[in-house]
Design a protein around this motif. Structure first.
Motif, PDB file in Angstrom:
ATOM      1  N   SER A  97       0.819  -1.209   0.000  1.00 35.72           N
ATOM      2  CA  SER A  97       0.000   0.000   0.000  1.00 35.72           C
ATOM      3  C   SER A  97       0.853   1.259   0.000  1.00 35.72           C
ATOM      4  N   ALA A  98       2.141   1.140   0.304  1.00 39.40           N
ATOM      5  CA  ALA A  98       3.048   2.289   0.315  1.00 39.40           C
ATOM      6  C   ALA A  98       3.756   2.475  -1.035  1.00 39.40           C
ATOM      7  N   SER A  99       3.468   1.628  -1.998  1.00 38.56           N
ATOM      8  CA  SER A  99       4.146   1.647  -3.297  1.00 38.56           C
ATOM      9  C   SER A  99       3.683   2.807  -4.179  1.00 38.56           C
ATOM     10  N   SER A 100       4.589   3.261  -5.045  1.00 38.65           N
ATOM     11  CA  SER A 100       4.271   4.273  -6.060  1.00 38.65           C
ATOM     12  C   SER A 100       4.044   3.590  -7.391  1.00 38.65           C
ATOM     13  N   LYS A 101       3.324   4.282  -8.288  1.00 42.86           N
ATOM     14  CA  LYS A 101       3.165   3.769  -9.649  1.00 42.86           C
ATOM     15  C   LYS A 101       4.397   4.182 -10.454  1.00 42.86           C
ATOM     16  N   VAL A 102       4.974   3.214 -11.165  1.00 41.34           N
ATOM     17  CA  VAL A 102       6.170   3.445 -11.978  1.00 41.34           C
ATOM     18  C   VAL A 102       6.000   2.792 -13.346  1.00 41.34           C
ATOM     19  N   CYS A 103       6.843   3.216 -14.287  1.00 44.67           N
ATOM     20  CA  CYS A 103       6.890   2.529 -15.582  1.00 44.67           C
ATOM     21  C   CYS A 103       7.551   1.180 -15.323  1.00 44.67           C
ATOM     22  N   CYS A 104       6.869   0.105 -15.654  1.00 46.51           N
ATOM     23  CA  CYS A 104       7.335  -1.248 -15.326  1.00 46.51           C
ATOM     24  C   CYS A 104       8.518  -1.663 -16.201  1.00 46.51           C
ATOM     25  N   ALA A 105       9.612  -2.067 -15.560  1.00 48.56           N
ATOM     26  CA  ALA A 105      10.781  -2.560 -16.284  1.00 48.56           C
ATOM     27  C   ALA A 105      10.425  -3.815 -17.080  1.00 48.56           C
ATOM     28  N   SER A 106       9.482  -4.593 -16.571  1.00 51.19           N
ATOM     29  CA  SER A 106       9.055  -5.828 -17.234  1.00 51.19           C
ATOM     30  C   SER A 106       8.191  -5.553 -18.461  1.00 51.19           C
ATOM     31  N   GLU A 107       7.754  -4.290 -18.589  1.00 50.28           N
ATOM     32  CA  GLU A 107       6.841  -3.897 -19.670  1.00 50.28           C
ATOM     33  C   GLU A 107       5.567  -4.736 -19.663  1.00 50.28           C
ATOM     34  N   ALA A 108       5.133  -5.105 -18.439  1.00 52.47           N
ATOM     35  CA  ALA A 108       3.897  -5.872 -18.282  1.00 52.47           C
ATOM     36  C   ALA A 108       3.315  -5.606 -16.898  1.00 52.47           C
ATOM     37  N   THR A 109       1.990  -5.668 -16.813  1.00 54.06           N
ATOM     38  CA  THR A 109       1.298  -5.516 -15.531  1.00 54.06           C
ATOM     39  C   THR A 109       0.275  -6.627 -15.386  1.00 54.06           C
ATOM     40  N   VAL A 110      -0.186  -6.803 -14.158  1.00 47.46           N
ATOM     41  CA  VAL A 110      -1.242  -7.770 -13.883  1.00 47.46           C
ATOM     42  C   VAL A 110      -2.254  -7.077 -12.961  1.00 47.46           C
ATOM     43  N   LEU A 111      -3.540  -7.314 -13.215  1.00 48.55           N
ATOM     44  CA  LEU A 111      -4.601  -6.742 -12.410  1.00 48.55           C
ATOM     45  C   LEU A 111      -4.801  -7.608 -11.167  1.00 48.55           C
ATOM     46  N   VAL A 112      -4.715  -6.965  -9.982  1.00 41.32           N
ATOM     47  CA  VAL A 112      -4.818  -7.682  -8.712  1.00 41.32           C
ATOM     48  C   VAL A 112      -5.940  -7.066  -7.882  1.00 41.32           C
ATOM     49  N   SER A 135      -9.083   0.561   0.686  1.00 46.54           N
ATOM     50  CA  SER A 135     -10.397   0.145   0.194  1.00 46.54           C
ATOM     51  C   SER A 135     -10.232  -1.116  -0.644  1.00 46.54           C
ATOM     52  N   SER A 136     -11.329  -1.762  -0.938  1.00 45.75           N
ATOM     53  CA  SER A 136     -11.288  -2.956  -1.775  1.00 45.75           C
ATOM     54  C   SER A 136     -11.430  -2.538  -3.236  1.00 45.75           C
ATOM     55  N   VAL A 137     -10.344  -2.650  -3.989  1.00 44.29           N
ATOM     56  CA  VAL A 137     -10.309  -2.252  -5.401  1.00 44.29           C
ATOM     57  C   VAL A 137      -9.389  -3.190  -6.165  1.00 44.29           C
ATOM     58  N   SER A 138      -9.402  -3.081  -7.475  1.00 42.90           N
ATOM     59  CA  SER A 138      -8.439  -3.791  -8.313  1.00 42.90           C
ATOM     60  C   SER A 138      -7.468  -2.762  -8.866  1.00 42.90           C
ATOM     61  N   SER A 139      -6.177  -3.082  -8.859  1.00 43.30           N
ATOM     62  CA  SER A 139      -5.137  -2.183  -9.369  1.00 43.30           C
ATOM     63  C   SER A 139      -4.123  -2.982 -10.167  1.00 43.30           C
ATOM     64  N   TYR A 140      -3.382  -2.268 -11.028  1.00 42.50           N
ATOM     65  CA  TYR A 140      -2.347  -2.908 -11.832  1.00 42.50           C
ATOM     66  C   TYR A 140      -1.003  -2.852 -11.114  1.00 42.50           C
ATOM     67  N   PHE A 141      -0.293  -3.980 -11.149  1.00 39.21           N
ATOM     68  CA  PHE A 141       1.030  -4.085 -10.531  1.00 39.21           C
ATOM     69  C   PHE A 141       2.033  -4.586 -11.570  1.00 39.21           C
ATOM     70  N   CYS A 142       3.269  -4.088 -11.468  1.00 39.48           N
ATOM     71  CA  CYS A 142       4.333  -4.542 -12.366  1.00 39.48           C
ATOM     72  C   CYS A 142       4.596  -6.022 -12.114  1.00 39.48           C
ATOM     73  N   THR A 143       4.843  -6.757 -13.183  1.00 38.58           N
ATOM     74  CA  THR A 143       5.184  -8.177 -13.070  1.00 38.58           C
ATOM     75  C   THR A 143       6.704  -8.312 -12.974  1.00 38.58           C
ATOM     76  N   ASP A 144       7.170  -9.553 -12.922  1.00 42.84           N
ATOM     77  CA  ASP A 144       8.596  -9.858 -12.895  1.00 42.84           C
ATOM     78  C   ASP A 144       9.275  -9.439 -11.598  1.00 42.84           C
ATOM     79  N   GLN A 145       8.542  -9.516 -10.481  1.00 44.32           N
ATOM     80  CA  GLN A 145       9.099  -9.151  -9.185  1.00 44.32           C
ATOM     81  C   GLN A 145      10.133 -10.200  -8.766  1.00 44.32           C
ATOM     82  N   PRO A 146      11.230  -9.777  -8.138  1.00 39.25           N
ATOM     83  CA  PRO A 146      12.292 -10.712  -7.739  1.00 39.25           C
ATOM     84  C   PRO A 146      11.900 -11.536  -6.515  1.00 39.25           C
TER      85      PRO A 146
END
Length: 181
Positions: free
Chosen positions: A60-75, A85-96
């Motif tokens: 919840s403390a994360s910022s939105k950034v241009c994803c190095a993986s060039e892909a996102t997933v809806l969570v 709140s209960s929502v769906s948001s996009y997160f960068c993929t390829d997390q280490p």
């Protein structure tokens, strides 16, 4: 309706309207000469060279950034898990490995979220686990019939459902899975 001057220089306010900028790019509310690079803070997919703007990590403390993986997933995020709140948001993929994933395999480069963190492999027998999906053998249960017991990957690769009663000294009456070995 309002009219705005076009041909605005880089840095001029553009309120999301590319047409007012001489460069043809309005990024983050200001005219810019080029799209943003990986890991730069962004507002929308259009801001990024790679075309994907998402939260950097599943926090919840994360910022939105241009994803190095060039892909996102809806969570789907639940307020029950600490989100505002209960929502769906996009997160960068390829997390280490080691990155928070809250049970979402798709954000991890390995494709595995184990115990809330990205991991390179599933857990072995007797490793502490949270769910069946964490274990190579597919079964996570309490090691012994004790309120002090931890859930582990079962060496027997089998569990049995046991009803625990508050009348028998447990803090509440619940059903839990226990390893059969």
């Amino acid at each position: 309706s309002s009219y705005f001057c076009t041909d605005q220089p880089d840095g001029a306010f553009c309120e999301g309207t590319d047409a007012v900028c001489s460069s043809g790019l309005c990024i983050g509310g200001k005219c810019a000469s080029s799209k943003l690079d990986a890991n730069d803070v962004c507002i929308s997919n259009d801001d990024c060279r790679g075309g994907h703007c998402g939260f950097a990590i599943l926090s919840s403390a994360s910022s939105k950034v241009c994803c190095a993986s060039e892909a996102t997933v809806l969570v789907y995020l639940s307020s029950l898990d600490g989100w505002s709140s209960s929502v769906s948001s996009y997160f960068c993929t390829d997390q280490p490995d080691g990155a928070f994933c809250e049970g979402t395999d798709a954000v991890c480069s390995s494709g595995l979220c184990i115990g809330g963190k990205c991991a390179s492999s599933k857990l072995d027998a007797n490793d502490v686990c949270i769910s069946n999906d964490d274990c190579r053998g597919g079964h996570c249960g309490f090691a012994i019939l004790s309120s002090a017991s931890s859930k582990v990957c079962c060496a027997s690769e089998a569990t049995v459902l046991v009803y625990l009663s508050s009348l028998d000294g447990w803090s509440s009456s619940v059903s839990s899975y226990f390893c059969t070995d």
